[in-house]
Enzyme design. Structure first.
Site, PDB file in Angstrom:
ATOM      1  N   GLY A  82      -2.010 -10.170   9.302  1.00 36.72           N
ATOM      2  CA  GLY A  82      -1.961 -11.571   9.702  1.00 36.72           C
ATOM      3  C   GLY A  82      -2.938 -11.971  10.791  1.00 36.72           C
ATOM      4  O   GLY A  82      -2.755 -13.002  11.427  1.00 36.72           O
ATOM      5  N   GLY A  83      -3.984 -11.175  11.010  1.00 37.85           N
ATOM      6  CA  GLY A  83      -4.959 -11.525  12.032  1.00 37.85           C
ATOM      7  C   GLY A  83      -5.596 -12.881  11.810  1.00 37.85           C
ATOM      8  O   GLY A  83      -5.892 -13.608  12.764  1.00 37.85           O
ATOM      9  N   TRP A 123     -14.099  -0.356  -4.503  1.00 34.44           N
ATOM     10  CA  TRP A 123     -12.838  -0.736  -3.875  1.00 34.44           C
ATOM     11  C   TRP A 123     -11.810   0.380  -3.967  1.00 34.44           C
ATOM     12  O   TRP A 123     -10.614   0.142  -3.774  1.00 34.44           O
ATOM     13  CB  TRP A 123     -12.278  -1.995  -4.538  1.00 34.44           C
ATOM     14  CG  TRP A 123     -13.175  -3.174  -4.406  1.00 34.44           C
ATOM     15  CD1 TRP A 123     -14.058  -3.646  -5.349  1.00 34.44           C
ATOM     16  CD2 TRP A 123     -13.308  -4.037  -3.275  1.00 34.44           C
ATOM     17  NE1 TRP A 123     -14.722  -4.743  -4.866  1.00 34.44           N
ATOM     18  CE2 TRP A 123     -14.281  -5.013  -3.595  1.00 34.44           C
ATOM     19  CE3 TRP A 123     -12.693  -4.082  -2.020  1.00 34.44           C
ATOM     20  CZ2 TRP A 123     -14.658  -6.015  -2.707  1.00 34.44           C
ATOM     21  CZ3 TRP A 123     -13.061  -5.073  -1.134  1.00 34.44           C
ATOM     22  CH2 TRP A 123     -14.032  -6.037  -1.476  1.00 34.44           C
ATOM     23  N   ASP A 159     -14.985  -9.801  11.959  1.00 38.21           N
ATOM     24  CA  ASP A 159     -13.876  -9.341  11.133  1.00 38.21           C
ATOM     25  C   ASP A 159     -14.091  -7.891  10.698  1.00 38.21           C
ATOM     26  O   ASP A 159     -13.684  -7.482   9.617  1.00 38.21           O
ATOM     27  CB  ASP A 159     -13.674 -10.250   9.913  1.00 38.21           C
ATOM     28  CG  ASP A 159     -12.389  -9.932   9.147  1.00 38.21           C
ATOM     29  OD1 ASP A 159     -11.448  -9.403   9.769  1.00 38.21           O
ATOM     30  OD2 ASP A 159     -12.340 -10.191   7.930  1.00 38.21           O
ATOM     31  N   ARG A 162       0.804  -1.221   0.000  1.00 41.36           N
ATOM     32  CA  ARG A 162       0.000   0.000   0.000  1.00 41.36           C
ATOM     33  C   ARG A 162       0.836   1.270   0.000  1.00 41.36           C
ATOM     34  O   ARG A 162       0.301   2.342   0.293  1.00 41.36           O
ATOM     35  CB  ARG A 162      -0.995  -0.031   1.157  1.00 41.36           C
ATOM     36  CG  ARG A 162      -1.987  -1.187   1.013  1.00 41.36           C
ATOM     37  CD  ARG A 162      -3.122  -1.142   2.007  1.00 41.36           C
ATOM     38  NE  ARG A 162      -4.050  -2.214   1.726  1.00 41.36           N
ATOM     39  CZ  ARG A 162      -4.006  -3.429   2.274  1.00 41.36           C
ATOM     40  NH1 ARG A 162      -3.052  -3.715   3.151  1.00 41.36           N
ATOM     41  NH2 ARG A 162      -4.891  -4.347   1.950  1.00 41.36           N
TER      42      ARG A 162
END
Length: 575
Positions: free
Chosen positions: A191-192, A479, A306, A130
């Site tokens: 990485g949750g 998006w 989430d 990003r």
């Protein structure tokens, strides 16, 4: 001399032999603290996170005359989610597959290219990047194999590198752009879904030496640990509790306070970690010198959907009862738009919130604290099959909102009318393997019957607290991050038809659009060359946007896939 405009048919990659280094103006604390209209030095344009430019040569009256000036292929596919960062004659673009390309801003010719080899066996869920950060004479970039690299801005030569996380043992990886604050480079991992305990690290910008680490999930003896299970079956839940800090924060340079968003819980199912679970789905106010937590606000407790709070709120000044009030505003993944107050110490208090998309989970919101109560039948749990709206991608996923001080509006790239059904389970945590407590292959996305749209843009009055206008996309999710300018123009991509668009920021009227080779999920930016304004955006569809596109093919008959392939596009007004 201004760039010579060329027709779209002749636009092509101008990359050839790398160019010789040109003069480079070092990036200082002062340059970062006071946004320079001529350059785009930060991911969101300024420390406050506005995604706004004071440039006004391109206006609502002439934006329809925008034409492509140059374009350059990045050479890789998958989701391109990084903006073009500009400092004088240098444009820096990070791409998937651990690549950074420096272009000449005038011609699009490649100055240098840096590629870090991706290790075999790396299990990153999102192989994207990003963006980069600039400071001094260096460019800083994170990589999906957990490294932070400092590059010479003029040559691309590696100056130093530091390990941020351990992708083999922790299953963490980096997608975030770094943020530089007072000589420290701040970055956190993703990485949750692999059971990573979230954290933010600060490194010395000159040497790469670790300055501090701030975990988002407190350990024994730390404030907030009492909100995690203390005994019983789930007493060690905090060790792998999620809360990854995987998006860049914002910074109050006047009062020296950092604001950083904290992600979702791990596993997703809150009944496997009973309690409020600080500081999941929260914003943290941090001391940049030590990383100490000054204050926090949790958007929702015991996150089970989430609905990551990873996007830091935008720093604004509210006009309230005739007075200026320092505040934060944020459209969160849970579907609510939050107005928060902040003082000169960084202490955060709740003011109000409003729904901006449909939410079937929250039954009420405490008007004093902002704490929600839940519909338990819409809360995922172990051994239960539950449906909730909005789905895990939320009312707004990671793309950036934008704030225009001239219109007084916040612009939200949103998605509505979508839900998710999932069945909770207990999954062992194995490094490199999905362990979110649900079967990744059985995420049952659904859309409301007879929906009239999914994606769109909402414009809200920051002071009035009301929606002013809305643009709906009947056949696409959104998006794309948003950028707005003093010229009264709003720029946005984000749709599956590959268009880059310009709107009237006051009214939402569509003023211009241009088809790129792929869909746009990267934030736009703007800058000047020889006093002339240019608009830049990176095209390159992929990752979640492509996965959802495939799902919508089955649900609504949409085109099955959007062409991938990265390219940088730069536009200017025609003569």
């Amino acid at each position: 001399m201004h760039l010579k405009l060329i027709t779209a048919a002749l636009v092509a990659s101008l990359a050839s032999a790398p160019l010789a280094a040109a003069d480079y103006q070092p990036v200082t604390d002062a340059r970062l603290a006071k946004q320079e209209p001529a350059n785009w030095l930060l991911t969101k344009g300024n420390y406050a996170g506005w995604s706004y430019s004071e440039l006004d040569q391109v206006t609502t009256a002439n934006v329809a005359k925008l034409r492509p000036v140059w374009s350059a292929a990045t050479g890789v596919n998958s989701g391109h989610e990084a903006p073009a960062i500009v400092n004088g004659e240098y444009m820096f673009v990070a791409t998937p597959h651990n690549q950074v390309i420096a272009y000449d801003t005038r011609t699009g010719k490649v100055r240098w290219k840096f590629v870090r080899e991706v290790p075999e066996g790396l299990g990153a869920l999102h192989r994207t990047n990003r963006g980069v950060s600039l400071y001094g004479d260096k460019v800083y970039v994170g990589s999906i194999d957990c490294m932070l690299s400092a590059l010479d801005a003029k040559t691309g030569t590696l100056v130093w590198e530091a390990q941020v996380c351990d992708w083999e043992q922790d299953s963490a990886y980096i997608t975030s752009a770094p943020l530089v604050v007072k000589g420290k480079v701040l970055i956190g991992p993703s990485g949750g879904e692999f059971g990573v305990r979230g954290f933010l690290k600060a490194f010395d910008a000159e040497t790469g030496k670790l300055a501090w680490t701030r975990y988002s999930v407190p350990g024994p003896g730390e404030k907030g640990f009492e909100t995690w299970p203390q005994d019983g079956e789930w007493k060690d839940a905090w060790k792998n509790g999620g809360g990854t800090m995987w998006m860049p924060g914002n910074y109050d340079a006047t009062n020296n306070v950092i604001y950083w968003g904290v992600g979702n819980g791990a596993p997703w199912l809150g009944d496997q970690r009973p309690g409020d679970n600080l500081y999941l789905a929260s914003v943290l106010a941090l001391d940049p010198e030590s990383g100490d937590i000054v204050s926090h606000f949790q958007y929702h407790w015991n996150d089970s959907w989430d609905w990551a709070g990873m996007n830091a709120p935008t720093l604004v000044e509210f006009n309230r009862n005739g007075k200026k009030v320092s505040g934060l505003i944020s459209a969160q993944r849970n579907g609510r738009l939050y107005w928060l107050d902040r003082d000169d110490k960084g202490r955060i208090t709740y003011n109000k919130s409003e729904p901006y998309v449909h939410n079937t989970v929250f039954t009420s919101i405490d008007p004093k604290t902002g704490r929600p109560t839940y519909n338990e039948e819409a809360k995922p749990a172990t051994g239960k099959t539950r449906t909730y709206c909005p789905s895990l991608w939320g009312g707004k996923d990671w793309p950036y909102e934008a704030y225009n001080p001239k219109t007084g509006m916040l612009y939200i790239p949103y998605n509505d009318n979508h839900c998710l059904t999932l069945t909770g389970m207990i999954q062992p945590r194995i490094p490199g393997q999905w362990s979110a407590g649900v079967d990744i292959n059985r995420l049952d996305l659904s859309v409301k019957k007879d929906f009239d749209h999914i994606g769109g843009i909402q414009a809200w009055s920051v002071d009035g607290g009301k929606e002013v206008w809305r643009e709906k996309y009947p056949h696409s999710w959104n998006w794309g991050s948003i950028m707005t300018t003093a010229g009264g123009v709003l720029f946005a991509g984000g749709t599956n038809d590959r268009m880059f668009r310009a709107y009237d920021a006051k009214t939402g009227k569509l003023l211009w659009e241009f088809p790129t080779p792929s869909g746009i999920i990267a934030p736009p930016s703007t800058f000047t060359v020889d006093g002339k304004q240019y608009i830049a955006v990176v095209s390159g569809w992929g990752v979640d946007a492509q996965w959802i596109q495939g799902k919508m093919h089955g649900l609504a008959g949409w085109e099955k896939a959007v062409p991938e392939g990265g390219s940088v596009w730069v536009f200017a007004l025609g003569d």
